[in-house]
Write an enzyme that holds these catalytic residues in place. Structure first.
Site, PDB file in Angstrom:
ATOM      1  N   SER A  30      37.398  36.775  50.091  1.00 42.01           N
ATOM      2  CA  SER A  30      38.545  35.972  49.710  1.00 42.01           C
ATOM      3  C   SER A  30      39.861  36.667  50.056  1.00 42.01           C
ATOM      4  O   SER A  30      40.195  36.835  51.209  1.00 42.01           O
ATOM      5  CB  SER A  30      38.441  35.632  48.219  1.00 42.01           C
ATOM      6  OG  SER A  30      39.372  34.646  47.847  1.00 42.01           O
ATOM      7  N   LYS A  76      34.579  34.014  52.582  1.00 43.44           N
ATOM      8  CA  LYS A  76      35.082  32.978  51.662  1.00 43.44           C
ATOM      9  C   LYS A  76      36.463  32.558  52.152  1.00 43.44           C
ATOM     10  O   LYS A  76      37.423  33.316  52.052  1.00 43.44           O
ATOM     11  CB  LYS A  76      35.151  33.486  50.229  1.00 43.44           C
ATOM     12  CG  LYS A  76      35.715  32.436  49.251  1.00 43.44           C
ATOM     13  CD  LYS A  76      35.738  32.976  47.829  1.00 43.44           C
ATOM     14  CE  LYS A  76      36.286  31.926  46.857  1.00 43.44           C
ATOM     15  NZ  LYS A  76      37.717  31.648  47.055  1.00 43.44           N
ATOM     16  N   GLN A 101      41.428  28.333  45.521  1.00 42.61           N
ATOM     17  CA  GLN A 101      41.260  27.598  44.261  1.00 42.61           C
ATOM     18  C   GLN A 101      42.538  27.639  43.431  1.00 42.61           C
ATOM     19  O   GLN A 101      43.241  28.647  43.429  1.00 42.61           O
ATOM     20  CB  GLN A 101      40.115  28.195  43.421  1.00 42.61           C
ATOM     21  CG  GLN A 101      38.717  27.913  43.947  1.00 42.61           C
ATOM     22  CD  GLN A 101      38.399  28.668  45.215  1.00 42.61           C
ATOM     23  OE1 GLN A 101      38.701  29.841  45.347  1.00 42.61           O
ATOM     24  NE2 GLN A 101      37.776  27.984  46.165  1.00 42.61           N
TER      25      GLN A 101
END
Length: 480
Positions: A308, A332, A336
């Site tokens: 991420s 990833k 979010q």
């Protein structure tokens, strides 16, 4: 539909008869349904919005006729969880009030647990990375490990939130984990003693090579104050006239987007692009650095546990002229948002995907290093179970793991296939002699403990960290 509109709909109350009452469900502390007995004629309620009529109708039927009764909060939580599940996205989640509190504490201060970031991968609870110095790391958990059971309870079919609740627990309690690791045919049992997990996210130091001083900053997670701590440590290093910088995001599972953006702003030269954020409607936000020019060469270290936000930083540096060293990263590529609801629960929803400066989406692929370096095999060894003594003529995955450890500790077990033969026994005796243990050739609880301590010492020794040594070599060439 906007969240505020949705909440407004939920809050509408329509009083129909003494039998059926529509109230504000979860948010007003009442349910709506039949107050009569089975067989009474029920009057149907028209939902304020036709699109939600089916939800209202199903709720009324369950409350009025189901044999097994449930509290209204559980029904509504379940409905929300069901909607989120249909997204088929392991990174979207619904958190009730307690789960929200735990989630926020894990980002901002401390929490109690084993200290590992987990995700759902192929419907299995999978470790993204253990935190630095955490009980999970000390117990030998590794990125990619799948957790099948916690204290004998299967995690199969659980949501990620429910699984995390099983894994976490009060300080001092034990989490008996059944683990599946790639390359091992049988599940392993690993015991982790839960503890307070402080969110220390930045560790800095210097390293010398060929008469030059280089800075080294490890980022273990991108939390609320990480960027400020990074900037403070970077200034201290720059005051020492460093000739280059190694940024280490190995084992870093990610975190807050704003934190990695701020750090990228300190490192990405020539006002280059840090990342692009692309939304469902095709709209893009492009985030650029304010840094005018490079001050010194930079190398970034990644591994399979870098995910991420770590990958955002690695991609930004790589596509702006710097080198990535280590292993392929996790992969990833989504963003979010956490959206608070009226009762202090919250939704965590994937709202966008992030792209590298050149527009590449690394989701499920990861960042490919410029210089790929594998760590020694014993870096992936599991702790030796202290529940079963390992002895001559045994044949098991535990023995195979023992042989891997013995080789990493400088002994010569001979075969590596999991059969405890005479050469493996001799290697065990040699280790026991070296550490003043009874030379039984049997791996009992005490021998297993000393082996684990010695293994951790070797893994933490910078001389054995081939990836760090490789990064330093690359940096040394870049600095000339």
């Amino acid at each position: 539909m906007k969240r505020r509109t949705f909440i407004t709909i939920i809050l509408l109350a329509v009083v129909c008869t003494s039998i059926v009452t529509l109230a504000a469900a979860k948010y007003a502390g009442q349910a709506w349904g039949s107050s009569g007995t089975a067989g009474n004629k029920q009057e149907m309620v028209t939902a304020p919005n036709p699109e939600l009529a089916k939800i209202y109708e199903a709720y009324q039927v369950i409350q009025g006729t189901a044999l097994e009764k449930r509290e209204q909060t559980k029904l509504i939580d379940g409905a929300i969880e069901g909607m989120v599940k249909t997204l088929d996205d392991p990174f979207s989640d619904y958190m009730n009030q307690k789960e929200t509190k735990d989630f926020n504490s894990s980002i901002q201060s401390t929490f109690e647990g084993i200290g590992a970031e987990v995700t759902l991968k192929n419907d299995k609870v999978t470790i993204v990375s253990p935190f630095k110095g955490s009980p999970a790391e000390r117990a030998g958990l590794r990125p990619g490990d799948q957790i099948l059971k916690v204290n004998g309870k299967s995690l199969n079919g659980m949501s990620l939130t429910d699984a995390v609740l099983q894994i976490r627990g009060p300080k001092g309690t034990k989490a008996e984990l059944e683990i599946v690791r790639a390359g091992m045919s049988d599940p392993m049992q690993i015991t982790v003693v839960r503890d307070d997990i402080p969110v220390e996210t930045v560790y800095a130091g210097t390293v010398e090579k060929d008469g030059k001083t280089y800075g080294k900053i490890e980022i273990t997670q991108f939390s609320e104050n990480t960027a400020q701590h990074f900037e403070n440590e970077l200034k201290k290093l720059e005051a020492k006239n460093i000739s280059g910088l190694i940024v280490d995001v190995r084992g870093n599972p990610g975190g807050l987007l704003k934190s990695v953006e701020a750090i990228g702003n300190l490192l990405v030269p020539n006002k280059g692009i840090i990342l692009q954020v692309q939304y469902s409607d095709g709209r893009k936000d492009i985030v650029r650095s304010d840094l005018k020019q490079a001050k010194y060469p930079v190398v970034i270290l990644t591994d399979k546990g870098s995910a991420s936000a770590s990958e955002i930083l690695a991609g930004a540096l790589q596509e702006n002229g710097y080198k990535v060293v280590g292993d392929q990263s996790f992969g990833k590529g989504t963003v979010q948002n956490t959206i608070p609801l009226e009762d202090d629960s919250q939704l965590k929803i994937t709202v966008a995907k992030w792209l590298t400066p050149k527009g590449n989406w690394i989701h499920k692929k990861g960042i490919t290093p410029d210089v790929k370096i594998n760590q020694p095999d014993y870096f992936t060894a599991a702790p030796i179970s202290d529940k079963t003594e390992l002895v001559r003529d045994m044949n098991s995955a535990d023995v195979k793991n023992l042989q891997l450890i013995l080789k990493g500790l400088g002994q010569a077990p001979g075969r590596q296939d999991g059969y405890f033969d005479s050469r493996t026994e001799t290697a065990v005796k040699a280790f026991q002699s070296l550490h003043q243990l009874p030379m039984t050739g049997r791996v009992d609880k005490k021998t297993a403990q000393v082996m684990q301590e010695e293994l951790i010492t070797r893994i933490r020794d910078p001389k054995n960290d081939l990836q760090m040594q490789g990064a330093l070599e690359v940096l040394s060439r870049e600095a000339k």
